[in-house]
Write a protein that holds these residues in place. Sequence first.
Motif, PDB file in Angstrom:
ATOM      1  N   ASP A 184       0.826  -1.217   0.000  1.00  0.00           N
ATOM      2  CA  ASP A 184       0.000   0.000   0.000  1.00  0.00           C
ATOM      3  C   ASP A 184       0.858   1.265   0.000  1.00  0.00           C
ATOM      4  OD1 ASP A 184      -2.185  -1.663   0.061  1.00  0.00           O
ATOM      5  OD2 ASP A 184      -2.610  -1.373   2.197  1.00  0.00           O
ATOM      6  N   GLY A 185       1.984   1.219  -0.742  1.00  0.00           N
ATOM      7  CA  GLY A 185       2.805   2.407  -0.932  1.00  0.00           C
ATOM      8  C   GLY A 185       3.714   2.766   0.211  1.00  0.00           C
ATOM      9  N   GLY A 186       3.931   1.867   1.191  1.00  0.00           N
ATOM     10  CA  GLY A 186       4.811   2.217   2.297  1.00  0.00           C
ATOM     11  C   GLY A 186       5.338   1.002   3.041  1.00  0.00           C
ATOM     12  N   TRP A 187       6.322   1.253   3.942  1.00  0.00           N
ATOM     13  CA  TRP A 187       6.904   0.199   4.757  1.00  0.00           C
ATOM     14  C   TRP A 187       6.141   0.075   6.077  1.00  0.00           C
ATOM     15  CZ3 TRP A 187      10.147  -3.081   2.701  1.00  0.00           C
ATOM     16  CH2 TRP A 187      10.983  -2.699   1.654  1.00  0.00           C
ATOM     17  N   HIS A 188       6.099  -1.157   6.589  1.00  0.00           N
ATOM     18  CA  HIS A 188       5.355  -1.443   7.820  1.00  0.00           C
ATOM     19  C   HIS A 188       6.188  -2.421   8.650  1.00  0.00           C
ATOM     20  CE1 HIS A 188       1.768   0.354   5.901  1.00  0.00           C
ATOM     21  NE2 HIS A 188       2.274  -0.224   4.802  1.00  0.00           N
ATOM     22  N   MET A 189       6.419  -2.074   9.945  1.00  0.00           N
ATOM     23  CA  MET A 189       7.297  -2.855  10.809  1.00  0.00           C
ATOM     24  C   MET A 189       6.555  -4.033  11.455  1.00  0.00           C
ATOM     25  SD  MET A 189       8.529  -3.825  13.951  1.00  0.00           S
ATOM     26  CE  MET A 189       7.516  -2.856  15.052  1.00  0.00           C
ATOM     27  N   PHE A 190       7.215  -5.205  11.428  1.00  0.00           N
ATOM     28  CA  PHE A 190       6.682  -6.411  12.073  1.00  0.00           C
ATOM     29  C   PHE A 190       7.801  -7.050  12.898  1.00  0.00           C
ATOM     30  CE2 PHE A 190       3.861  -5.716   8.535  1.00  0.00           C
ATOM     31  CZ  PHE A 190       2.604  -5.999   9.068  1.00  0.00           C
ATOM     32  N   ASP A 191       7.548  -7.200  14.193  1.00  0.00           N
ATOM     33  CA  ASP A 191       8.527  -7.763  15.138  1.00  0.00           C
ATOM     34  C   ASP A 191       8.001  -9.107  15.641  1.00  0.00           C
ATOM     35  OD1 ASP A 191      10.257  -8.398  17.189  1.00  0.00           O
ATOM     36  OD2 ASP A 191      10.201  -6.430  18.157  1.00  0.00           O
ATOM     37  N   TYR A 197       3.413  -5.543  16.517  1.00  0.00           N
ATOM     38  CA  TYR A 197       3.515  -4.476  15.526  1.00  0.00           C
ATOM     39  C   TYR A 197       2.693  -3.318  16.080  1.00  0.00           C
ATOM     40  CZ  TYR A 197      -0.947  -6.546  14.007  1.00  0.00           C
ATOM     41  OH  TYR A 197      -2.218  -7.059  13.982  1.00  0.00           O
ATOM     42  N   TYR A 198       2.892  -2.100  15.541  1.00  0.00           N
ATOM     43  CA  TYR A 198       2.269  -0.914  16.118  1.00  0.00           C
ATOM     44  C   TYR A 198       1.465  -0.186  15.044  1.00  0.00           C
ATOM     45  CZ  TYR A 198       5.825  -1.719  19.694  1.00  0.00           C
ATOM     46  OH  TYR A 198       6.618  -2.288  20.655  1.00  0.00           O
ATOM     47  N   ARG A 199       0.307   0.339  15.443  1.00  0.00           N
ATOM     48  CA  ARG A 199      -0.535   1.149  14.543  1.00  0.00           C
ATOM     49  C   ARG A 199      -0.457   2.620  14.955  1.00  0.00           C
ATOM     50  NH1 ARG A 199      -3.776  -1.816  11.166  1.00  0.00           N
ATOM     51  NH2 ARG A 199      -4.101  -4.009  11.741  1.00  0.00           N
ATOM     52  N   GLY A 201      -1.893   6.793  14.476  1.00  0.00           N
ATOM     53  CA  GLY A 201      -3.186   7.426  14.703  1.00  0.00           C
ATOM     54  C   GLY A 201      -4.190   7.182  13.601  1.00  0.00           C
ATOM     55  N   ASP A 202      -3.724   6.943  12.367  1.00  0.00           N
ATOM     56  CA  ASP A 202      -4.644   6.690  11.252  1.00  0.00           C
ATOM     57  C   ASP A 202      -5.033   5.218  11.141  1.00  0.00           C
ATOM     58  OD1 ASP A 202      -2.250   5.636  10.469  1.00  0.00           O
ATOM     59  OD2 ASP A 202      -2.065   6.807   8.610  1.00  0.00           O
ATOM     60  N   GLY A 203      -4.526   4.376  12.061  1.00  0.00           N
ATOM     61  CA  GLY A 203      -4.877   2.962  12.040  1.00  0.00           C
ATOM     62  C   GLY A 203      -3.950   2.097  11.224  1.00  0.00           C
ATOM     63  N   ASP A 204      -3.020   2.687  10.479  1.00  0.00           N
ATOM     64  CA  ASP A 204      -2.084   1.900   9.682  1.00  0.00           C
ATOM     65  C   ASP A 204      -0.915   1.414  10.549  1.00  0.00           C
ATOM     66  OD1 ASP A 204      -3.569   2.241   7.408  1.00  0.00           O
ATOM     67  OD2 ASP A 204      -2.381   3.932   6.652  1.00  0.00           O
ATOM     68  N   ILE A 205      -0.357   0.263  10.173  1.00  0.00           N
ATOM     69  CA  ILE A 205       0.837  -0.252  10.846  1.00  0.00           C
ATOM     70  C   ILE A 205       2.019   0.616  10.437  1.00  0.00           C
ATOM     71  CG2 ILE A 205       2.373  -2.240  11.095  1.00  0.00           C
ATOM     72  CD1 ILE A 205      -0.058  -4.019  10.539  1.00  0.00           C
ATOM     73  N   VAL A 206       2.773   1.111  11.424  1.00  0.00           N
ATOM     74  CA  VAL A 206       3.797   2.115  11.157  1.00  0.00           C
ATOM     75  C   VAL A 206       5.132   1.453  10.833  1.00  0.00           C
ATOM     76  CG1 VAL A 206       2.692   3.905  12.534  1.00  0.00           C
ATOM     77  CG2 VAL A 206       4.253   2.295  13.631  1.00  0.00           C
ATOM     78  N   SER A 207       6.055   2.258  10.304  1.00  0.00           N
ATOM     79  CA  SER A 207       7.371   1.789   9.886  1.00  0.00           C
ATOM     80  C   SER A 207       8.409   2.059  10.976  1.00  0.00           C
ATOM     81  CB  SER A 207       7.800   2.504   8.603  1.00  0.00           C
ATOM     82  OG  SER A 207       8.039   3.883   8.865  1.00  0.00           O
ATOM     83  N   VAL A 208       9.623   1.599  10.747  1.00  0.00           N
ATOM     84  CA  VAL A 208      10.726   1.851  11.676  1.00  0.00           C
ATOM     85  C   VAL A 208      11.017   3.348  11.749  1.00  0.00           C
ATOM     86  CG1 VAL A 208      13.211   1.533  12.013  1.00  0.00           C
ATOM     87  CG2 VAL A 208      11.770  -0.428  11.417  1.00  0.00           C
ATOM     88  N   GLU A 210       9.051   5.846  11.118  1.00  0.00           N
ATOM     89  CA  GLU A 210       7.956   6.553  11.791  1.00  0.00           C
ATOM     90  C   GLU A 210       8.038   6.365  13.310  1.00  0.00           C
ATOM     91  OE1 GLU A 210       4.284   6.570   8.599  1.00  0.00           O
ATOM     92  OE2 GLU A 210       4.923   4.633   9.444  1.00  0.00           O
ATOM     93  N   LEU A 211       8.415   5.184  13.768  1.00  0.00           N
ATOM     94  CA  LEU A 211       8.574   4.952  15.205  1.00  0.00           C
ATOM     95  C   LEU A 211       9.770   5.712  15.748  1.00  0.00           C
ATOM     96  CD1 LEU A 211       7.800   1.127  15.351  1.00  0.00           C
ATOM     97  CD2 LEU A 211       6.421   2.958  16.350  1.00  0.00           C
ATOM     98  N   ALA A 212      10.825   5.881  14.926  1.00  0.00           N
ATOM     99  CA  ALA A 212      11.982   6.653  15.364  1.00  0.00           C
ATOM    100  C   ALA A 212      11.613   8.121  15.562  1.00  0.00           C
ATOM    101  CB  ALA A 212      13.114   6.528  14.345  1.00  0.00           C
ATOM    102  N   ALA A 213      10.741   8.635  14.677  1.00  0.00           N
ATOM    103  CA  ALA A 213      10.326  10.036  14.782  1.00  0.00           C
ATOM    104  C   ALA A 213       9.303  10.239  15.888  1.00  0.00           C
ATOM    105  CB  ALA A 213       9.753  10.509  13.438  1.00  0.00           C
ATOM    106  N   ASP A 214       8.456   9.230  16.118  1.00  0.00           N
ATOM    107  CA  ASP A 214       7.404   9.367  17.141  1.00  0.00           C
ATOM    108  C   ASP A 214       7.141   7.996  17.757  1.00  0.00           C
ATOM    109  OD1 ASP A 214       5.290   9.930  18.760  1.00  0.00           O
ATOM    110  OD2 ASP A 214       3.841  10.268  17.132  1.00  0.00           O
ATOM    111  N   PRO A 215       7.758   7.681  18.912  1.00  0.00           N
ATOM    112  CA  PRO A 215       7.595   6.362  19.534  1.00  0.00           C
ATOM    113  C   PRO A 215       6.313   6.223  20.352  1.00  0.00           C
ATOM    114  CG  PRO A 215       9.143   7.653  20.812  1.00  0.00           C
ATOM    115  CD  PRO A 215       8.776   8.504  19.617  1.00  0.00           C
ATOM    116  N   ALA A 216       5.364   7.169  20.206  1.00  0.00           N
ATOM    117  CA  ALA A 216       4.140   7.111  21.012  1.00  0.00           C
ATOM    118  C   ALA A 216       3.408   5.770  20.906  1.00  0.00           C
ATOM    119  CB  ALA A 216       3.212   8.265  20.626  1.00  0.00           C
ATOM    120  N   PRO A 217       3.307   5.129  19.717  1.00  0.00           N
ATOM    121  CA  PRO A 217       2.611   3.823  19.672  1.00  0.00           C
ATOM    122  C   PRO A 217       3.266   2.772  20.560  1.00  0.00           C
ATOM    123  CG  PRO A 217       2.805   4.734  17.470  1.00  0.00           C
ATOM    124  CD  PRO A 217       3.643   5.602  18.362  1.00  0.00           C
ATOM    125  N   ILE A 218       4.601   2.846  20.697  1.00  0.00           N
ATOM    126  CA  ILE A 218       5.299   1.898  21.572  1.00  0.00           C
ATOM    127  C   ILE A 218       4.980   2.200  23.023  1.00  0.00           C
ATOM    128  CG2 ILE A 218       7.554   0.968  22.250  1.00  0.00           C
ATOM    129  CD1 ILE A 218       8.637   1.842  19.551  1.00  0.00           C
TER     130      ILE A 218
END
Length: 881
Positions: A184-191, A197-199, A201-208, A210-218
Motif C-alpha cells: 500500500d505504498g509504504g513500509w510497515h514494521m513487524f517484530d 507491531y504498532y498502529r 493514529g490513522d490505524g495503519d501499521i507504522v514503519s521503523v 515513523e517509530l523513530a520520529a514518534d515512539p508514542a505507539p510503543i
Amino acid sequence: MNARSVSLSLIPVLALWLAGRASADPTVADAIVERLSATHHTTFVRLDALDSSYHVAAPTVALENERLVLRNLDPRSSVMIKLHADGRPDLASAEGMLAGIVDDTMTAEAKAIAIWQFVVDWRYHYIAAETGDEIDDPVKLINVYGYGLCGNSAAGIHALSAAAAMPARIWSLGEHVVAEIWYDGGWHMFDADHEVYYRGGDGDIVSVLELAADPAPILATAYDPNGASSAFMASLYSDTSDNYVYPPTPASTHRIEPVLAPLDEVRFELAQGTVYSQSEASYALYPTYGPPPNFANGTLTRALDVSQPGSDWLIPVEWPFLLVGGELELALARDDVDVEISIACGSPNHLVVPTTRSGQTLTASLDSFFAARRIGSYSCSLRMRSLTAWSLSESVAAGQVDWLFQFAPRALQQVRSGGTNFRAELAPVGGLVPEDWRGFEIVHAWGETRDFAVPGAQHFEQSAEFDTDLVEAAASFDGDSIVLSVLTAGDPTQTLQVFLDTDVDARTGHRQKALGAEFVVENDRLYAYDSGAWSIVGSVSVAWLRPDVARLTIPSAPLDLIAGGALGLRVRRWHDWSTPPEDLPSDVDRWQVTVPHVIEQSGAQATDLVRANVAFDDAEMVVSLQAEASALQNVHVYLDTDSSTTSGYLHRGLGADFLIENGFLYRHTGLEQSAWSFSSVAPLTRATPQTNLLQIRVPLASLDLTSGTALTLRVEHWLHWDARLDSLPRFSSWRVPVPNVIAQSGASAGDLVAGAATVQPGSIVFTLRSLGGPVQLLHLYLNSDADPSTGYAHRAFGSDYLIENNALYRFSGPTGREWSWTRVGSVVVRALGSDAIEVVLPTGAIEFDGRRASVFVENRQPWSTLLDSLPQAPNGWQLAW
C-alpha cells in the motif's frame, strides 16, 4: 555439544501385508492400533502405494505424541517421503508454508499480518545455534531448530514475504532486529521476536522510521507482549545512531524432503532432546546458556552395503535434519581383521574415531567427533579402511550406522485429539519402484495425557492383559513426602502394598524379587524392616482420585534417602490376602526413581529453613540454604564426611567430622565425641543472591571426601547461639552423593589442582585442571580391578590401563615392574581453555571389576620430567559409580 543418552533399539515391525503391487493411484491403507497400556497406543500403517491416505483414530482427550517411525521396507529402492496431516500446514518448503498462510482473497495488510503471525507461532526465542545464513531460512528455522534470536525471526518474515511477492527488508536497531514489509505504498514494521507491531493514529501499521520520529505507539503500554520495557524498546528506535538496513538476504531455498535408502528406518523421538548443535561463535557470545528448552533428537538407521570391492570405502550421508552424533557397528567376518573408521563433515579431511571391539563386533562412536566440533552437519561421510591384507568385503559381514539428528518437535506431523487424517506421498528416487515393491511402514506412538499424576512425576508403564492389572505408576517428591499415584487397567484399586528399597541393594532388607525392602507401605501405614520383623514408623495418606487410581502420600523423613540418589519401588495390589497379587513391575525387576538433589520442607515462620541444596564443581562444594522469608543469620552446617557415627562430634545421630559456622570451616578435634572441640581449617566465601538465600562455598581440598560415597548433613538456623530457630531436616540428617571429584593445592603453573570424572553410558569423561599452565604430556593410570597387586606397579596401586595422550593401552608385562603395554584403543583429548583438558575414555575397551576404580594422573613436560601428579598422595584417586 551436549552429552546424550538415546536408545537406538528398534520397535518390532508389525507385518501387515496388503494385496497388490505398488501403483500411483491413491489408496486408503489399512491401519491397526495396539493398546500398550491403559493410556498408551501405537498405530502401525503399512503402505503399498506411492500416494496413500489413512486415518488414526484417537479419543477426544488431551494427547501426548511420543514418536514417529518411518521404515522403507524395500531392499532395492530409495524413496522420498512427505507426510501431511489435515489441519496442519505444510512446513517442508517456503511455498508449502505460504499455501497455508495466505490466499488471493486477502488484502496486502492481512497477508503481512498472517506471515508475521506464522513466524510468531512456529518459533520461540532462544540463542541461535549458529550465526550463518542457514538458520535465517524459515524452513530450517522452523523444522530443524524451532528457536532463534530476533534477527532469525526477522529473516523468516523477510523470506516468506519475498516468496509471496511482497518486498521486505530487515532493520538492525543496535540491540534488536525487526522486519519491514512493503505494501500500500509504504513500509510497515513487524517484530516476530517480541510478538508485536504498532498502529499509528490513522490505524495503519507504522514503519521503523515513523517509530523513530514518534515512539508514542510503543509507549502506549508500559510493556510489550514479550514483557520488555516499552521505554527501552522506544529508545532503540529513537536512537538512530546505530540503526541501519541489512543487505539483501538470500531467498528461501531449503526443503525438508527426507530420502530413505533401502531398508532405512527413521525414528523421531518427541521427548526432550539431549544432543544439540551450537557453533563456537554462538557459544562464545552466550557461554552461560544451557540447552534449548524445547528440541528433540531422532535416529536414522542405515544398513551398509558390504559387497563393495577394495579396502577403502566412503559412506556418504545427506539428511535434511542436522546430524549431531551416531554410532557405527560392524559384524566382522574374521578374527584376524581390523578396520579403521574415520569421519568428515563439511570437509574433505577425515578424522579417525575411537573404536571398541567385543569378539567379532566392532563399534565406533561418532559422538566425540560431533562433541568436539560442537555444530552438526547435513552432509557427512564415513571412511572405512582395512588395516590388514584382507579387503573390506572379506573383513566385514554386515554393518549399520545409527545417525543421531536434531529436529524441532512442534514441526512434526502428529496425532491430534479426536483422530487425524494423514496423507503420505512417496516419490521413488532414480526411477520407478519395482513390480514387487515391498512397501513402506509408518508408526505413530502416542498416549493419553496422564491426568492422575503430579506434574513432573517419574513414570513407570507396563502392558496389561486384564482390567485388574497394574499398568502405570507415577512418583514425585513434594517437600517432606513422596507422592505415588497408581493406575490399574480399569478395575477399582483395592488393597495396596508398596515396597521401598532405600539403599537400592537387594541384599539388605526384606527380599521382594529383585528388591531388598527397608520399608513397606500397607494401606495407610508405613513399616520399617529390622531383623526379620516390621514395625510401624509413620502414617500414609491414601486417596482415590478415581476408582482405578490411588494416590499415596508417604512421609520421606523416616526413609533416610540420599538426595540425588535412587529409590527402588515395587507395588503389589491384592483382592484379598489369600489370592495372588498383581505386581508393578510384573517381572522380577524393580522400578527405580531418582531422588531430587535438594531437600525441602514446609515453613510457618519467616525464619524457618525450607530448602537446601549441595552442588559440586571440580574445586568447590556449594551449599545453598533458603529460609521462608527472612535473612539467614547464624548458621551451623554439620558435615559427616565418612558416613560413620563413631567418629566426629556426635550430634542428633550424626558424627560431624566438620562444621561450618557462618564464614569458617572447622574440623572436629575432640578426644571424645561429646566434646565441642573444633579447630579452624579455612575461611569460606558467602553470598546472598536474594534476601532469604545464603550460598556458602567450601574448597574441596579442605574436606576429607571420598568419591562415590555419601556426605551426611544437618543444618541449623540460630538467632543467637543459645536460641535455635529451625533445623533442616527437623528430625533427622540429610545425605547427598559425593561425585567423582578431587582437588588439591598447587604452587606452579603446571601443577594439577582439580579433577572430575563423569561416568555415562559407553564412556568416562575426565576433566583435568592445572593452576594456570597447559596440561601438555598426559599419563593417566587406571586401576580397573581395585587390586594393587595386579597390573603395572606404579605408586601404591597396580595400573591395568594407561592413557598416554590420545592412546589407550592395556598392561601386558610379565611382572608389575615391566613397562610393557599393548594398545587397545583411542581416547579423545581436547583443550578446555589454556589450563584444562577433557579426556573421553570409551569404556567398551575396559574390563571393570565391580563399580570402583582408581586413577592416577601425571602432567609431564617432556616425558622425562614430571611436573605434577593428581593426587599428590600415592594411593590414587578413587572413583565409584
